[in-house]
Design a protein around this motif. Structure first.
Motif, PDB file in Angstrom:
ATOM      1  N   LEU A  49       0.384  21.510-103.087  1.00 51.06           N
ATOM      2  CA  LEU A  49      -0.193  20.373-103.960  1.00 51.06           C
ATOM      3  C   LEU A  49       0.469  18.920-103.396  1.00 51.06           C
ATOM      4  O   LEU A  49       1.466  18.797-102.916  1.00 51.06           O
ATOM      5  N   ALA A  59      -5.119  19.321-104.471  1.00 54.45           N
ATOM      6  CA  ALA A  59      -4.615  20.487-104.655  1.00 54.45           C
ATOM      7  C   ALA A  59      -5.615  21.327-103.788  1.00 54.45           C
ATOM      8  O   ALA A  59      -6.780  21.523-103.746  1.00 54.45           O
ATOM      9  N   THR A  77      -7.147  24.889-109.499  1.00 56.68           N
ATOM     10  CA  THR A  77      -6.968  23.378-108.690  1.00 56.68           C
ATOM     11  C   THR A  77      -8.065  22.512-108.920  1.00 56.68           C
ATOM     12  O   THR A  77      -7.776  21.295-109.002  1.00 56.68           O
ATOM     13  N   MET A 136       1.685  27.058-109.763  1.00 54.58           N
ATOM     14  CA  MET A 136       1.395  25.961-109.889  1.00 54.58           C
ATOM     15  C   MET A 136       2.623  25.305-110.825  1.00 54.58           C
ATOM     16  O   MET A 136       3.510  24.283-110.305  1.00 54.58           O
TER      17      MET A 136
END
Ligand code: FES
Length: 145
Positions: A49, A59, A77, A136
């Protein structure tokens, strides 16, 4: 739309992301890098990221896994690019609620992510669908510390 048609459409969206993943690869060194795997099956993801001014400016993901884990990574993403960190975390929480079959804020346009809502009916696959999202969240939370 009848249920069967919707299921077919969702399946097509999932397979499209699996066969033609969006944002596949890795960002330059210096980007946030998160590695995560699903210990029960060995599937793995590496997420990179780029965070600038509190936004996810880029990303990418790489890894190996089943159609659900890889398509979910592709959709994730796609969904978080350009979003603020706060919005990305909020999307993750909505996605988690969706996977748990809980009510979620349906006013938010989830785009392709909606195609994964059927996974909630298959508890064994929920970990597949949430792998990239957990990566994430982990990356963002660690970056915030
Ligand atoms: Fe491993 Fe789906 S079977 S993540």
């Amino acid at each position: 739309m009848a249920f069967n048609n919707l299921d077919t459409l969702y399946r097509q969206v999932i397979m499209d992301h699996y066969k033609n993943p969006r944002n596949k690869g890795a960002l330059d060194e210096g980007s946030l890098t998160i590695n995560m795997n699903n210990p029960t099956c060995g599937d793995r993801i590496q997420l990179t990221l780029k965070v600038e001014d509190g936004n996810v400016s880029d990303a990418k993901f790489d890894g190996e896994g089943c159609s659900i884990s890889m398509s979910s990574a592709s959709m994730m993403t796609q969904a978080i690019k350009g979003k603020s960190l706060e919005e990305a975390i909020k999307l993750s929480s909505i996605f988690s609620d969706m996977m748990l079959g809980k009510e979620y804020d349906e006013d938010i346009d989830l785009g392709d992510i909606e195609a994964l809502q059927g996974v909630a009916k298959f508890p064994a696959r929920i970990k597949c669908a949430t792998l990239a999202w957990k990566a994430m969240e982990k990356g963002i939370r660690e970056d915030e510390q």
